[in-house]
Design a protein around this motif. Sequence first.
Motif, short mmCIF file in Angstrom:
data_model
loop_
_atom_site.label_atom_id
_atom_site.label_comp_id
_atom_site.label_asym_id
_atom_site.label_seq_id
_atom_site.Cartn_x
_atom_site.Cartn_y
_atom_site.Cartn_z
N TYR A 1 51.92 30.32 50.92
CA TYR A 1 50.95 31.05 51.73
C TYR A 1 51.24 30.76 53.18
O TYR A 1 51.94 29.80 53.52
N ARG B 1 46.93 35.58 49.04
CA ARG B 1 46.87 34.13 48.82
C ARG B 1 46.57 33.40 50.12
O ARG B 1 45.88 32.39 50.13
N THR C 1 43.38 30.89 50.60
CA THR C 1 43.67 29.47 50.80
C THR C 1 43.15 28.99 52.14
O THR C 1 42.56 27.90 52.24
N LYS D 1 40.43 26.06 52.75
CA LYS D 1 40.73 24.89 53.59
C LYS D 1 39.69 24.71 54.69
O LYS D 1 39.41 23.60 55.11
N LEU E 1 44.63 29.84 45.24
CA LEU E 1 44.49 28.77 46.21
C LEU E 1 45.72 27.89 46.15
O LEU E 1 45.91 27.11 45.22
N LYS E 2 46.59 28.01 47.14
CA LYS E 2 47.88 27.34 47.12
C LYS E 2 47.89 26.18 48.12
O LYS E 2 48.22 26.35 49.29
N LEU E 3 47.50 25.00 47.66
CA LEU E 3 47.50 23.80 48.49
C LEU E 3 48.48 22.80 47.90
O LEU E 3 48.55 22.65 46.68
#
Length: 441
Positions: free
Chosen positions: A244, A385, A389, A393, A417-419
């Motif tokens: 992302y 995304r 995300t 955050k 959610l790309k963490l």
Amino acid sequence: MAVSFFIRNKKVGTSTLFARIRSSAKNVDIKTSTLLDVDVSAWENSQKSATKRKNFRNDENNKAFIDKLDLIEGTLNSILNSDADITKELVDRRIYDIVYSEQIAAEKERAKAEAMAIEKKQAVNFNGFIERFIHECETGKRKKKGGTTNIAPGTIRSYKGFQSQFKEYQESRLRIVDFPDLTLGFYNDFRQFLIDKSYSPNTIARMIKICKTICYAAEQLKLMDAGNIRSGFEVIYKDVDNVYLTEERIQELYDYDLSDRPAWEKVKDVFVVGCLTGQRVSDYKRISAKMIVTLTDGNRYIKLKQEKTGNIVYILLDYRVEAILNKYNGELPKVYDQKINDRIKEIGEALGWTEIVELDEQRGAMEYTAKKRFCDLLKTHTCRRSLATNMYKAGCSLSSIMAITGHSSEQQLKTYLKLDESEKGMLAAKENYFTRLRIAK
């Protein structure tokens, strides 16, 4: 406020009759073809006096022409008297519907007869029902569950993709699969067929999900009992490691001067709008200034009806989105999805987003770790995304994010959610439990 008719080409013989729609109050002056041909001499003569006009109208040979002309005039006057935005496209569409009403009606009857023929052929087997199911989606007879919205073209393409795979499966197994054959054994074997073709876990999951959807539709018509499908056909999605854009990178992309490369600049601008609105590519590509509304809180929002779900979402208008829309006179430039996918990778490379990202991937039964450059992972879906995300955050609740993205469940949203692990740790540090602790310096 008036509708009048005139001939442009006054040569001997027949000529097309044109309409002029004028309204000073609405600042409208439109000239367009009525699609009707008329004898030039007879028409010109009829305009010389009220008596000649009456004689022309009463001539039996002119009846069909006059009937359509009167209907055109009445329809155009109704549009002028309404609150509708009067455009040449609207006027032309209404005229076309009147002039070709017989042909349109005949085509509807033909389509209706075709649909009835398809319905008669189906219902005796599962393959026939798949054909009927897709046809009803294409014609609009079958709507989205619980609504009146048509099935999205992309969804129909997915259904056809399943149909193609299902046919190929039957050919490979040398048998026809009918309603009674849709057992757990079929489920396992069909999955194995797709695995052997080296499809990704999520492609396989999508095929199974579509199969279940079609089976539930057949169950509603009492063609089968989908009990074992409901409990045994598990849809197994795999969390895909996708990248992302952080807020910083979105700003960097927005500020990137590509005025010397117009094709890249259009892709960049559309992509930034996608990252700041969090919609699917089919939705963020069509965002326009006409969608901007002001709500009771005094803020301006983009009001958008999502193509896939029919949901209406309100997205707070970011100043960068407004600037991009103004740049293109309120309408985003037209760019193909594949062009976005190709050029955003090149733009990312030019910006130096070339760090290596490790991804856990699977094709068929083979699992492996792939190493790819960050820029090479950018695609149209990265935008969606990115917003989800970045909102997460920033501390936004899942329900707030869902209100923007239109996801139907938190579980579905979480896949966006790309963490990485460090980002997850920093988010956890903001929770109440940790904020009460004394943090080491």
